[in-house]
Write an enzyme that holds these catalytic residues in place. Structure first.
Site, mmCIF file in Angstrom:
data_model
loop_
_atom_site.group_PDB
_atom_site.id
_atom_site.type_symbol
_atom_site.label_atom_id
_atom_site.label_comp_id
_atom_site.label_asym_id
_atom_site.label_seq_id
_atom_site.Cartn_x
_atom_site.Cartn_y
_atom_site.Cartn_z
ATOM 1 N N CYS A 156 -65.110 -72.352 -58.438
ATOM 2 C CA CYS A 156 -64.456 -71.077 -58.744
ATOM 3 C C CYS A 156 -64.484 -70.728 -60.217
ATOM 4 C CB CYS A 156 -63.019 -71.096 -58.247
ATOM 5 S SG CYS A 156 -62.988 -70.904 -56.494
HETATM 6 N N1 CO8 Z 1 -51.209 -69.183 -39.181
HETATM 7 C C1 CO8 Z 1 -49.941 -69.539 -38.904
HETATM 8 N N2 CO8 Z 1 -49.367 -70.653 -39.409
HETATM 9 C C2 CO8 Z 1 -50.119 -71.444 -40.198
HETATM 10 C C3 CO8 Z 1 -51.467 -71.136 -40.514
HETATM 11 C C4 CO8 Z 1 -52.013 -69.962 -39.962
HETATM 12 N N3 CO8 Z 1 -53.266 -69.578 -40.208
HETATM 13 N N4 CO8 Z 1 -51.965 -72.107 -41.301
HETATM 14 C C5 CO8 Z 1 -50.968 -72.993 -41.501
HETATM 15 N N5 CO8 Z 1 -49.856 -72.594 -40.830
HETATM 16 C C6 CO8 Z 1 -48.563 -73.272 -40.760
HETATM 17 C C7 CO8 Z 1 -48.694 -74.777 -40.933
HETATM 18 O O1 CO8 Z 1 -48.950 -75.406 -39.701
HETATM 19 C C8 CO8 Z 1 -47.346 -75.136 -41.481
HETATM 20 O O2 CO8 Z 1 -46.402 -75.213 -40.421
HETATM 21 P P1 CO8 Z 1 -45.202 -76.269 -40.447
HETATM 22 O O3 CO8 Z 1 -44.370 -75.927 -41.644
HETATM 23 O O4 CO8 Z 1 -44.521 -76.028 -39.150
HETATM 24 O O5 CO8 Z 1 -45.849 -77.611 -40.573
HETATM 25 C C9 CO8 Z 1 -46.962 -73.942 -42.347
HETATM 26 O O6 CO8 Z 1 -47.740 -72.853 -41.857
HETATM 27 C C10 CO8 Z 1 -47.245 -74.143 -43.814
HETATM 28 O O7 CO8 Z 1 -48.593 -74.640 -43.985
HETATM 29 P P2 CO8 Z 1 -49.195 -75.004 -45.383
HETATM 30 O O8 CO8 Z 1 -48.257 -75.927 -46.094
HETATM 31 O O9 CO8 Z 1 -50.611 -75.445 -45.202
HETATM 32 O O10 CO8 Z 1 -49.214 -73.556 -46.037
HETATM 33 P P3 CO8 Z 1 -49.028 -73.145 -47.521
HETATM 34 O O11 CO8 Z 1 -47.753 -72.442 -47.658
HETATM 35 O O12 CO8 Z 1 -49.319 -74.240 -48.479
HETATM 36 O O13 CO8 Z 1 -50.178 -72.048 -47.680
HETATM 37 C C11 CO8 Z 1 -52.343 -71.865 -48.638
HETATM 38 C C12 CO8 Z 1 -51.526 -72.428 -47.503
HETATM 39 C C13 CO8 Z 1 -52.285 -70.349 -48.585
HETATM 40 C C14 CO8 Z 1 -53.780 -72.334 -48.512
HETATM 41 C C15 CO8 Z 1 -51.753 -72.300 -49.977
HETATM 42 O O14 CO8 Z 1 -51.511 -73.682 -49.987
HETATM 43 C C16 CO8 Z 1 -52.650 -71.985 -51.142
HETATM 44 O O15 CO8 Z 1 -53.126 -70.886 -51.338
HETATM 45 N N6 CO8 Z 1 -52.838 -72.947 -52.011
HETATM 46 C C17 CO8 Z 1 -53.648 -72.755 -53.188
HETATM 47 C C18 CO8 Z 1 -54.924 -73.401 -52.959
HETATM 48 C C19 CO8 Z 1 -56.055 -72.496 -53.237
HETATM 49 O O16 CO8 Z 1 -55.936 -71.330 -53.509
HETATM 50 N N7 CO8 Z 1 -57.216 -73.108 -53.170
HETATM 51 C C20 CO8 Z 1 -58.392 -72.447 -53.445
HETATM 52 C C21 CO8 Z 1 -58.537 -72.444 -54.917
HETATM 53 S S1 CO8 Z 1 -60.051 -73.028 -55.394
HETATM 54 C C22 CO8 Z 1 -60.996 -71.792 -55.127
HETATM 55 O O17 CO8 Z 1 -60.532 -70.687 -55.208
HETATM 56 C C23 CO8 Z 1 -62.378 -72.038 -54.760
HETATM 57 C C24 CO8 Z 1 -62.721 -73.447 -54.413
HETATM 58 C C25 CO8 Z 1 -64.127 -73.774 -54.705
HETATM 59 C C26 CO8 Z 1 -65.066 -72.752 -54.191
HETATM 60 C C27 CO8 Z 1 -65.351 -72.902 -52.749
HETATM 61 C C28 CO8 Z 1 -65.669 -71.563 -52.182
HETATM 62 C C29 CO8 Z 1 -65.703 -71.548 -50.675
#
Ligand code: CO8
Length: 373
Positions: A156
Site C-alpha cells: 500500500c
Molecule cells: N459481516 C458481518 N459480520 C462480520 C463480517 C462481515 N463481513 N466480518 C466479520 N464480522 C464479525 C466477526 O465475526 C466478529 O464477530 P464477533 O464479535 O461475534 O466475533 C465481528 O464482526 C468483528 O470482527 P473483526 O474484529 O474482524 O472486525 P473489525 O472491527 O476489526 O473490522 C476490519 C475488520 C474492517 C478489517 C478492520 O479490522 C480494519 O479495517 N483493520 C485495518 C486493517 C486494514 O485496513 N488493513 C489493510 C491495510 S493494508 C492495505 O491497505 C493494503 C495491504 C497490502 C496491499 C494488498 C492489496 C490487496
C-alpha cells in the site's frame, strides 16, 4: 538545489460499481451454496458453516459503501467469486498497462506535457500482473516516453515510495520528468469468499507527474518539501502468491495465495506508527501538524484515519482536513492517498501545506510533504 514539484495527476476509474448490498447478496448466496453442499460435514461438526455477511457491519467497521471493479459479473457470481479477465496475447497491451496509460494521459494533460517529455516511468503497485518484462517499460513504450522504467512493490505504500524515487531521480539529474503510475487491480488478489475481508478492496489506477520546478508549466503545482519512508517487518498483512509456489508443491490456489490479514492488529499497530511518522517528518521541517492544511491519508479504514488525525491534531478532524474517498472507492491499496490528493487539492491556496501519507503491508509508511506554489 533542484526544487521538485508534482505538476499533474490522473485517475482511471473502472466502469463498474459494486454496492455493499450487491456484494453481500452475492456473498450470502455463495455461503448458502457452500453450506448446502457441505451440509453433512457441517451437521457432523467437521466443518464450520459460513456465516452471512452484512452491509451494516461493513459500513460500521470500515466506512466503505461501494467499490469500482474492472469486471463485476465474475465477482458477483456465487459459483465463481473472482473477476473474469480475458487472457491477452503478448502483442496486446496488458490490462495493468492499459489502465496505467489511461491515468497517465490525464496526468500528462494536467501537467501540460506529452509522453515524449517523460524520461522515467515507475510502475508502483501492491501486485504486478507478471514477472517480466516490467509493466513500466510497456507503459513507457505505449506513451512514447524515453529514458527508463521499472516496476516496484511496497504494497500500500508503493505510490509514496515511488514518489521519493522520482524526486531523487530529478534531484540527481538522472531524469527530468518522471511518471509514477499505481495500477491497482485489487479485485484479482482479494479473497471475495472470505467474510472477514471480502468488502475491503476496489480497482483503480492513479498517475502523478514529478518534475523540476523550472520545467513545470501547469497552472497548479505542488512543491515537494520532503519525503520520508519507513518499514518494519510484520506478517499481519500478507499474500504468499509467488513464483516458488509450484516448487513448494503447495496449493497454488490456497487461501494464503490471496490477501489475508489480522485486521484488528493492523488497526492497533499502524495507527500510532503512522501518526508518529508524520509528526516526526513534519518536525524535520519545523512544521507543527496543526499548521498542515490538509492530510491525504491512506484509505483503508475510516476509523483508522480519524484516529491518526486525532493523535496528530489533538482534536477530531473533518472531511476538509482529511478527505475520505474510501466510501466511494474502498481500499485501493497504494492509490488511495493519491486519489484523495487528486480529488481534493484544487481548493487550497498558494502556500498551503499538505501531507500525502500511505501505510500498509510490510509494514510500510511513506509521507510526502507538499506546498502549493
Ligand atoms: N459481516 C458481518 N459480520 C462480520 C463480517 C462481515 N463481513 N466480518 C466479520 N464480522 C464479525 C466477526 O465475526 C466478529 O464477530 P464477533 O464479535 O461475534 O466475533 C465481528 O464482526 C468483528 O470482527 P473483526 O474484529 O474482524 O472486525 P473489525 O472491527 O476489526 O473490522 C476490519 C475488520 C474492517 C478489517 C478492520 O479490522 C480494519 O479495517 N483493520 C485495518 C486493517 C486494514 O485496513 N488493513 C489493510 C491495510 S493494508 C492495505 O491497505 C493494503 C495491504 C497490502 C496491499 C494488498 C492489496 C490487496
Amino acid at each position: 538545489m533542484t526544487r521538485v514539484v508534482i505538476s499533474g495527476t490522473g485517475l482511471y476509474q473502472p466502469p463498474h460499481v459494486i454496492t455493499n448490498a450487491e456484494l453481500v447478496e452475492a456473498f450470502n448466496a455463495y455461503a448458502a451454496l457452500q453450506n448446502k453442499q457441505h451440509a453433512d460435514a457441517i451437521a457432523a461438526g467437521t466443518r464450520a458453516a459460513i456465516t452471512n455477511s452484512s452491509v451494516e457491519f461493513i459500513e460500521k467497521a470500515s466506512g466503505i459503501k461501494q467499490r469500482y471493479v474492472i469486471d463485476k459479473a465474475g465477482v458477483l457470481d456465487p459459483t465463481r467469486m473472482y473477476p473474469r479477465f480475458e487472457a491477452r496475447a503478448d502483442e496486446q497491451l496488458s490490462l495493468m498497462a492499459e489502465i496505467a496509460v489511461d491515468a497517465a494521459k490525464q496526468a500528462l494533460a494536467a501537467a501540460g506535457k506529452t509522453g515524449a517529455d517523460v524520461d522515467a516511468v515507475l510502475c508502483a503497485a501492491a501486485n504486478m500482473q507478471r514477472a517480466y518484462p516490467a509493466m513500466a517499460v510497456e507503459i513507457q513504450q505505449a506513451i512514447g516516453a524515453g529514458g527508463y522504467g521499472f516496476d516496484m512493490n511496497v504494497a500500500c505504500s508503493s505510490a509514496t515510495f515511488a514518489i521519493e524515487q522520482a524526486v531523487n531521480a530529478v534531484k540527481a539529474g538522472s531524469a527530468r520528468c518522471v511518471l509514477v503510475v499505481n495500477p491497482e487491480i485489487t479485485s484479482a488478489h482479494l479473497e471475495w469468499r472470505d467474510r472477514d475481508c471480502h468488502f475491503i478492496f476496489g480497482d483503480v489506477c492513479t498517475a502523478v507527474i514529478i518534475e523540476a520546478a523550472d520545467t513545470a508549466t501547469s497552472s497548479e503545482q505542488w512543491e515537494i518539501l520532503g519525503t520520508k519512508l519507513a518499514t518494519e517487518f510484520s506478517s499481519n498483512i500478507r499474500n504468499n502468491f509467488g513464483f516458488m509456489n509450484r516448487a513448494e508443491d503447495n496449493d497454488p490456489l490456497g487461501r494464503d495465495k490471496t490477501f489475508y490479514q489480522e485486521g484488528r492488529k493492523v488497526f492497533k499497530e499502524v495507527v500510532p506508527m503512522a501518526a508518529a511518522h508524520i509528526e516526526k517528518h513534519l518536525h524535520t521541517l519545523r512544521v507543527e501538524p496543526t499548521q498542515v492544511r490538509r492530510f491525504w491519508l491512506h484509505q483503508a479504514n475510516q476509523g483508522m484515519n480519524q484516529l491518526v488525525i486525532k493523535k496528530l491534531l489533538g482534536s477530531d478532524g473533518n472531511a476538509d482536513i482529511a478527505p475520505l474517498i474510501l466510501d466511494e472507492f474502498a481500499n485501493t491499496a497504494s492509490a488511495g492517498s493519491v486519489i484523495a490528493f487528486h480529488r481534493h487539492h484544487s481548493d487550497l491556496a498558494k502556500g498551503d501545506l499538505g501531507v500525502i501519507c500511505s501505510f500498509g503491508a510490510g509494514y510500510s509508511i511513506g509521507s510526502v510533504i507538499v506546498k502549493k506554489r
